[in-house]
Design an enzyme around this catalytic site. Structure first.
Site, PDB file in Angstrom:
ATOM      1  N   TRP A 127       0.866  -1.184   0.000  1.00 61.09           N
ATOM      2  CA  TRP A 127       0.000   0.000   0.000  1.00 61.09           C
ATOM      3  C   TRP A 127       0.905   1.237   0.000  1.00 61.09           C
ATOM      4  O   TRP A 127       1.797   1.337   0.861  1.00 61.09           O
ATOM      5  CB  TRP A 127      -0.852  -0.059   1.270  1.00 61.09           C
ATOM      6  CG  TRP A 127      -1.808   1.058   1.459  1.00 61.09           C
ATOM      7  CD1 TRP A 127      -2.660   1.587   0.528  1.00 61.09           C
ATOM      8  CD2 TRP A 127      -2.030   1.789   2.670  1.00 61.09           C
ATOM      9  NE1 TRP A 127      -3.400   2.581   1.092  1.00 61.09           N
ATOM     10  CE2 TRP A 127      -3.029   2.733   2.406  1.00 61.09           C
ATOM     11  CE3 TRP A 127      -1.488   1.726   3.950  1.00 61.09           C
ATOM     12  CZ2 TRP A 127      -3.502   3.611   3.366  1.00 61.09           C
ATOM     13  CZ3 TRP A 127      -1.957   2.594   4.909  1.00 61.09           C
ATOM     14  CH2 TRP A 127      -2.954   3.528   4.619  1.00 61.09           C
ATOM     15  N   ASP A 207      -0.283  -5.224   9.766  1.00 58.94           N
ATOM     16  CA  ASP A 207      -1.368  -4.328   9.375  1.00 58.94           C
ATOM     17  C   ASP A 207      -2.562  -5.202   8.977  1.00 58.94           C
ATOM     18  O   ASP A 207      -2.516  -5.916   7.977  1.00 58.94           O
ATOM     19  CB  ASP A 207      -0.896  -3.465   8.194  1.00 58.94           C
ATOM     20  CG  ASP A 207      -1.912  -2.389   7.840  1.00 58.94           C
ATOM     21  OD1 ASP A 207      -2.976  -2.315   8.489  1.00 58.94           O
ATOM     22  OD2 ASP A 207      -1.645  -1.610   6.902  1.00 58.94           O
ATOM     23  N   LYS A 242     -13.075  -0.793   6.644  1.00 60.06           N
ATOM     24  CA  LYS A 242     -13.645  -1.643   5.565  1.00 60.06           C
ATOM     25  C   LYS A 242     -14.672  -2.611   6.131  1.00 60.06           C
ATOM     26  O   LYS A 242     -15.759  -2.738   5.595  1.00 60.06           O
ATOM     27  CB  LYS A 242     -12.549  -2.445   4.854  1.00 60.06           C
ATOM     28  CG  LYS A 242     -11.232  -1.756   4.689  1.00 60.06           C
ATOM     29  CD  LYS A 242     -11.281  -0.662   3.659  1.00 60.06           C
ATOM     30  CE  LYS A 242     -10.001   0.148   3.763  1.00 60.06           C
ATOM     31  NZ  LYS A 242      -9.611   0.821   2.574  1.00 60.06           N
TER      32      LYS A 242
HETATM   33  C1  LMR Z   1      -6.873   1.882  -0.492  1.00 59.04           C
HETATM   34  O1  LMR Z   1      -5.754   1.365  -0.530  1.00 59.04           O
HETATM   35  O2  LMR Z   1      -7.531   2.136  -1.510  1.00 59.04           O
HETATM   36  C2  LMR Z   1      -7.480   2.192   0.842  1.00 59.04           C
HETATM   37  O3  LMR Z   1      -6.713   1.676   1.861  1.00 59.04           O
HETATM   38  C3  LMR Z   1      -7.794   3.611   1.007  1.00 59.04           C
HETATM   39  C4  LMR Z   1      -6.610   4.429   1.366  1.00 59.04           C
HETATM   40  O4  LMR Z   1      -6.648   5.094   2.400  1.00 59.04           O
HETATM   41  O5  LMR Z   1      -5.628   4.429   0.597  1.00 59.04           O
END
Ligand code: LMR
Length: 394
Positions: A127, A207, A242
């Site tokens: 991420w 996480d 979520k």
């Molecule tokens: C995502 O990866 O789309 C979500 O976790 C929203 C975010 O805060 O990035």
């Protein structure tokens, strides 16, 4: 003085929301930011949340301050879902509320920095905000490959990273529903990881932002629980954004597993001090709603049913995509075995732009799609567009 600030680009993922909203095409498809969508493309508020919010309106008699730890009723009510039976592991686990999962990751990394940590090991891709938080805290990021070219979790790369790790490093792992690939470690791999971490000085930070959206509430917590059972110390960053659909209400929690129950107060006093200096105390409303749900068996059942519907729909979309198999050089078959909302497709920049400009299909620049953005109505358009761009140059 403010002239000295350089212009920063908008966050690429969040900018997609605005780009998509501004597109006038009626058949546009949003596969960008990670929000769940129903078969009709909506992101409704959970019925269980609506009921809990009504209770709050009727019964909440003050909005006076709590402390930097937030709503501890919420923090404790969540623990059996995260950690299973014996949720405190004999008093060795305690937590605090945070503003969303991002707040929890931030707090975990700021806390280890206080403890002298300078390096964070992390599988990539990850991420994008993970790397951003690491950079912002001026920690060093040490990366390894999260997945193999064949689309499995790359346990060997993690093992090599752990073998090269130094005393005082942390390793940041995704508990389930890996973002952005959907490729999770199997339970057998988690057992191996837990055993390795037990012998390694590296501190695990897990996480867990999508519990219940992959295989099930218990199944999705398998890795976190295996690690917690094996190691002396660990940190868990949790998100309810979520699995309770609370996104903008920012509901998260930070948990610490300590060597001894007697260490908890000291560790969390650092969490409280960091929170006080950053956001003082977390927003209350969403966490209070979660607490009310988890303290009412009927609302808990309603919530779990709604979560199961989400999970089932995500799995159905994945199965439909997997059935489509190979589209040019893009193999969708592995999506059937992956978990959660995300999958990363091997698309180049030009293909991603063509999908957006020519077909009105919005996805992250990494090729990540949010499979929950696909419905029976638009999945055919999506695979046809993929076929069109697969024929174009990368
Ligand atoms: C995502 O990866 O789309 C979500 O976790 C929203 C975010 O805060 O990035």
């Amino acid at each position: 003085m403010l002239d000295r600030l350089d212009q920063q680009p908008p966050d690429a993922l969040l900018a997609l929301i605005k780009l998509h909203d501004a597109d006038p095409r009626g058949d546009k498809i949003d596969l960008g930011v990670g929000v769940y969508r129903t078969g009709q493309g909506a992101t409704p508020v959970f019925g269980a949340i609506k009921a809990a919010e009504q209770k709050l309106v009727d019964e909440q008699d003050t909005k006076a301050y709590l402390g930097p730890e937030g709503d501890m009723g919420f923090v404790h009510a969540l623990m059996p879902y995260v950690f299973g039976s014996d949720p405190t592991r004999g008093g060795r686990i305690e937590g605090m509320q945070t503003p969303g999962g991002t707040g929890a990751v931030r707090l975990a990394l700021a806390l280890v920095k206080r403890a002298g940590v300078t390096r964070v090991l992390m599988g990539t891709p990850s991420w994008p905000n993970h790397a951003q938080i690491v950079r912002d805290l001026e920690l060093e990021l040490v990366t390894f490959a999260h997945a193999t070219d064949e689309g499995a979790a790359n346990l060997d790369a993690l093992k090599d990273a752990l073998a090269d790790a130094r005393d005082g490093d942390v390793v940041l792992l995704h508990g389930c529903c890996h973002n952005p690939t959907g490729i999770d470690y199997t339970p057998a791999q988690w057992d191996e990881i837990a055993a390795l971490l037990a012998e390694n000085p590296v501190l695990p930070v897990i996480d867990l932002a999508y519990q219940g959206l992959g295989q099930g509430m218990d199944e999705d917590a398998y890795g976190a629980r295996a690690v917690v059972d094996a190691v002396p110390e660990a940190l868990i960053a949790y998100s309810c954004d979520k699995n309770f659909g609370l996104y903008r209400d920012r509901v998260g929690a930070f948990y610490t597993l300590a060597k001894d129950a007697g260490d908890i107060d000291r560790i969390l006093s650092n969490g409280h001090a960091l929170a006080r200096a950053a956001w003082s105390m977390p927003p209350d409303h969403g966490a209070a709603a979660v607490r009310l749900i988890l303290s009412d068996p009927k609302l808990t059942t309603n919530w779990l049913d709604e979560l199961e519907q989400m999970r089932t729909r995500i799995r159905q979309v994945r199965a439909r995509l997997a059935e489509a198999g190979r589209i040019g050089s893009i193999d969708l078959a592995p999506l059937g075995k992956q978990n959660g909302m995300f999958a990363t497709l091997p698309l180049g920049k030009a293909q991603i732009e063509a999908l957006r400009d020519e077909h009105g299909i919005y996805m992250a620049g990494s090729g990540r799609i949010n499979v929950a953005g696909l419905t029976t109505d638009n999945i055919g358009k999506f695979t046809a567009a993929l076929a069109a761009v697969a024929a174009e140059t990368v």
